[in-house]
Scaffold this motif. Structure first.
Motif, PDB file in Angstrom:
ATOM      1  N   UNK A 106      33.300  40.369  55.936  1.00 31.54           N
ATOM      2  CA  UNK A 106      34.431  40.757  55.469  1.00 31.54           C
ATOM      3  C   UNK A 106      34.533  40.746  53.889  1.00 31.54           C
ATOM      4  N   UNK A 107      35.230  41.761  53.038  1.00 33.85           N
ATOM      5  CA  UNK A 107      35.323  42.067  51.682  1.00 33.85           C
ATOM      6  C   UNK A 107      36.534  41.567  51.128  1.00 33.85           C
ATOM      7  N   UNK A 108      36.529  40.533  50.398  1.00 33.25           N
ATOM      8  CA  UNK A 108      37.901  40.400  49.462  1.00 33.25           C
ATOM      9  C   UNK A 108      37.910  41.127  48.447  1.00 33.25           C
ATOM     10  N   UNK A 109      38.933  42.087  48.443  1.00 34.53           N
ATOM     11  CA  UNK A 109      38.841  43.083  47.379  1.00 34.53           C
ATOM     12  C   UNK A 109      39.766  42.675  46.171  1.00 34.53           C
ATOM     13  N   UNK A 110      40.477  41.510  46.283  1.00 31.76           N
ATOM     14  CA  UNK A 110      41.028  40.828  45.077  1.00 31.76           C
ATOM     15  C   UNK A 110      40.974  39.563  45.085  1.00 31.76           C
ATOM     16  N   UNK A 111      39.448  38.890  44.620  1.00 30.41           N
ATOM     17  CA  UNK A 111      39.076  37.537  44.461  1.00 30.41           C
ATOM     18  C   UNK A 111      39.367  37.017  42.920  1.00 30.41           C
ATOM     19  N   UNK A 112      39.393  35.612  43.092  1.00 29.98           N
ATOM     20  CA  UNK A 112      39.716  35.073  41.580  1.00 29.98           C
ATOM     21  C   UNK A 112      38.797  34.207  41.172  1.00 29.98           C
ATOM     22  N   UNK A 113      37.328  34.305  41.631  1.00 30.54           N
ATOM     23  CA  UNK A 113      36.229  33.406  41.825  1.00 30.54           C
ATOM     24  C   UNK A 113      35.370  33.531  40.699  1.00 30.54           C
ATOM     25  N   UNK A 114      35.538  34.325  39.639  1.00 31.77           N
ATOM     26  CA  UNK A 114      34.423  34.316  38.731  1.00 31.77           C
ATOM     27  C   UNK A 114      34.038  33.245  37.959  1.00 31.77           C
ATOM     28  N   UNK A 137      38.006  39.803  39.156  1.00 36.42           N
ATOM     29  CA  UNK A 137      38.117  40.278  37.590  1.00 36.42           C
ATOM     30  C   UNK A 137      39.338  40.801  37.221  1.00 36.42           C
ATOM     31  N   UNK A 138      40.412  40.326  38.198  1.00 29.77           N
ATOM     32  CA  UNK A 138      41.849  40.878  37.423  1.00 29.77           C
ATOM     33  C   UNK A 138      42.210  40.399  36.084  1.00 29.77           C
ATOM     34  N   UNK A 139      41.713  39.220  35.797  1.00 35.06           N
ATOM     35  CA  UNK A 139      41.608  38.710  34.665  1.00 35.06           C
ATOM     36  C   UNK A 139      40.441  38.712  33.744  1.00 35.06           C
ATOM     37  N   UNK A 140      39.497  39.401  34.307  1.00 31.76           N
ATOM     38  CA  UNK A 140      38.130  39.838  33.677  1.00 31.76           C
ATOM     39  C   UNK A 140      37.104  38.845  33.938  1.00 31.76           C
ATOM     40  N   UNK A 141      36.056  39.006  33.149  1.00 31.77           N
ATOM     41  CA  UNK A 141      35.096  38.191  33.343  1.00 31.77           C
ATOM     42  C   UNK A 141      35.037  36.819  32.459  1.00 31.77           C
ATOM     43  N   UNK A 142      34.742  35.860  33.134  1.00 35.92           N
ATOM     44  CA  UNK A 142      34.630  34.477  32.393  1.00 35.92           C
ATOM     45  C   UNK A 142      33.905  34.341  31.038  1.00 35.92           C
ATOM     46  N   UNK A 437      42.063  44.644  52.061  1.00 36.07           N
ATOM     47  CA  UNK A 437      42.799  43.177  51.994  1.00 36.07           C
ATOM     48  C   UNK A 437      42.240  42.306  50.948  1.00 36.07           C
ATOM     49  N   UNK A 438      43.127  41.916  49.976  1.00 34.07           N
ATOM     50  CA  UNK A 438      42.783  41.010  48.976  1.00 34.07           C
ATOM     51  C   UNK A 438      43.564  39.413  48.913  1.00 34.07           C
ATOM     52  N   UNK A 439      42.570  38.521  48.724  1.00 30.75           N
ATOM     53  CA  UNK A 439      43.255  37.221  48.866  1.00 30.75           C
ATOM     54  C   UNK A 439      44.365  36.817  47.580  1.00 30.75           C
ATOM     55  N   UNK A 440      43.743  37.477  46.443  1.00 23.95           N
ATOM     56  CA  UNK A 440      44.417  37.051  45.327  1.00 23.95           C
ATOM     57  C   UNK A 440      44.116  35.390  44.877  1.00 23.95           C
TER      58      UNK A 440
END
Length: 566
Positions: A106-114, A137-142, A437-440
């Motif tokens: 499964x592919x999370x298309x909106x992850x926040x784990x950068x 990457x919603x907020x970009x790269x770290x 599907x994206x978990x955000x």
């Protein structure tokens, strides 16, 4: 190039409607025969007695295409699928999948784990949810643009339990060049910002992201965003956006996103599609879908993700109008202490939405539909999970004052849940053929380790799609749901060799018990692991076996098209 690091392929076809329900085309028998033929061709010259690396035996294979599931064995070697059918050859390792569903990973298309994958790489809650690929990457790269290449190289070197790709943020570029104020950047500054986007693209970013409800992105004009997105278009990358509005003015926001993609020559990825405006429930969502359909029919690859919950989760400070942040966060908090300013803010909250500010409180229907998540303040920690109105009553304050006092006390961004969506709209959106599907949500580490108060999507998003919207409500078929979590995002994001159980593809696999799978996490008790996910395999290596995590870190960095061009 043949390295998996270069797997975001602009040649992957965009028209993948066949994956979403043309179930009669060929049927399972033809599909199985096709798999067998491909496997036979690929096996020429191989010793028939040589064992495969891994064989999954006797499961119900739902291959991600949307076609009906079928009973088969799946053989894996060298990290890839090599045979699907009646596999006679043994495996060095075998998994008994009888009675279970065998799905592409499964592919999370909106992850926040950068940041999390950089620091730990274990995958945590993501693997427990059946995930094999994260797109962040919603907020970009770290890291800044000139360090993106090293950041991705470190991920490869240190290892991850999941595959990982990321966007670079327009806000990062703006802060680096022009700061966080509302001041309009000069043409020279915009050109410098675009150069940073170009540098991030050449380093491996999938595209450029925006979060246009949050300062300083909220201060950026459409014209400015087009200029920043032009380097993305040159590399055939993606413009990904948390749109300027998701409520009353959401249709205008979709027009803006489509216009940016058209002008800059990019694909368009809309984050967590929703109609977050109670008066528009049952009306807006259909028109949103039609707008995107028209753009796609016109040749623009527009797609979206969503999470299946009635509440959004974001910062409590979003209850403060954007103009307060025009001179930065410190100045905004200083103003927030002023009773006269608060009187003005309360009037604006009561007034409703503005073109330059999404009024979450108004869209949800009032402060009683806003729930505190994590306050990041010892003073208010006892109020986790409570409605703002109940917190206000306990403190003897106006709800707005209670909320803004928490914002002033936060040591980092206090979170809140805003109950702004309707279940009927969620069901409608899930049926859109281009939705993924994206978990955000970022990686979490489960009971005993997780000290927060996360949105339940952090632990339950993907299992919930199957448990709630396939098994219980029958909104989707199992095959449709699996496609939305696998082949559809893989095609939309142009992830070559992902999303389908097919000889030659990378062997990402999620194996689950259809009768048992369930999201257990709730808003009242969100730190609960899902049930029913039995095995997870990434690039041919198990990261979870018989519900137990393995120490393996076989994940790969998925670099964008600019890295190949560079």
């Amino acid at each position: 190039m043949t390295k998996e690091n270069e797997t975001r392929d602009p040649a992957v076809p965009l028209d993948r409607r066949a994956l979403l329900g043309l179930l009669g085309a060929g049927g399972a028998g033809a599909l199985l025969a096709s798999h067998a033929a491909l496997a036979a061709d690929g096996a020429e010259g191989a010793a028939a007695t040589e064992p495969y690396d891994l064989v999954i035996r006797g499961g119900r294979v739902v291959d991600g295409s949307g076609a009906p599931g079928f009973e088969a064995d799946v053989a894996i070697s060298g990290g890839r699928f090599v045979e699907v059918g009646a596999v006679g050859r043994r495996g060095k390792q075998e998994i008994d999948a009888r009675g279970l569903v065998v799905s592409p990973g499964w592919i999370d298309t909106m992850d926040q784990s950068g940041r999390a994958v950089r620091n730990r790489g274990s995958g945590g809650s993501k693997v427990r949810m059946g995930l094999t690929t994260l797109i962040a990457g919603e907020m970009g790269t770290p890291v800044p643009a000139d360090q993106v290449s090293a950041y991705l190289a470190d991920l490869d070197a240190n290892g991850m339990a999941v595959n990982f790709g990321t966007y670079y943020s327009a806000s990062q570029a703006r802060r680096a060049v022009a700061g966080s104020s509302a001041a309009r950047p000069s043409k020279a500054q915009i050109a410098e910002m675009a150069d940073l986007v170009d540098e991030a693209m050449r380093a491996g970013a999938l595209g450029m992201s925006t979060a246009l409800i949050y300062p300083p992105a909220s201060f950026m004009t459409t014209e400015e965003l087009i200029e920043l997105a032009r380097p993305v278009g040159r590399y055939k990358g993606t413009y990904a956006t948390h749109m300027r509005d998701e409520g009353e003015f959401v249709l205008d926001a979709i027009d803006e996103a489509i216009g940016i993609g058209q002008a800059a020559g990019t694909d368009v990825h809309i984050y967590h599609l929703k109609a977050a405006f109670a008066p528009g429930w049952g009306k807006l969502i259909g028109e949103m879908g039609r707008k995107i359909d028209r753009a796609r029919a016109g040749g623009l690859n527009v797609f979206a993700d969503m999470y299946p919950y009635e509440a959004a989760g974001t910062g409590l400070r979003t209850t403060v109008p954007n103009w307060m942040f025009k001179d930065g966060m410190a100045h905004a908090k200083e103003q927030l202490r002023d009773p006269a300013i608060r009187t003005r803010l309360k009037a604006e909250v009561a007034k409703g939405n503005q073109k330059d500010w999404t009024n979450f409180v108004y869209n949800a229907g009032g402060w009683d539909r806003v729930v505190l998540g994590v306050p990041f303040s010892e003073e208010y920690d006892r109020f986790r999970g409570m409605k703002i109105t109940d917190i206000a009553a306990a403190l003897g304050k106006d709800p707005a004052d209670a909320a803004w006092d928490i914002v002033l006390a936060e040591k980092q961004r206090a979170s809140a849940f805003y109950f702004m969506m309707s279940e009927k709209d969620i069901e409608t959106a899930l049926k859109f053929p281009w939705i993924g599907i994206g978990s955000d949500a970022g990686v979490r580490y489960g009971p005993g380790s997780d000290k927060g108060y996360p949105h339940p999507r952090s632990y339950g998003c993907f299992p919930r799609i199957i448990a709630e919207y396939v098994r219980r409500r029958k909104v989707l078929t199992l095959e449709q749901a699996i496609a939305k979590m696998t082949s559809v995002p893989a095609a939309n994001l142009r992830l070559a060799g992902r999303g389908l159980i097919k000889p030659g593809n990378w062997a990402d696999v999620t194996i689950f018990d259809y009768a048992r799978i369930d999201d257990v996490a709730t808003f009242e008790n969100p730190i609960q692991l899902p049930v029913g996910i039995e095995h997870v395999i990434v690039n041919g290596t198990p990261t979870m076996l018989a519900r137990k995590r393995t120490p393996a870190r076989p994940g790969k960095v998925l670099r964008g098209p600019g890295a190949r061009a560079a």
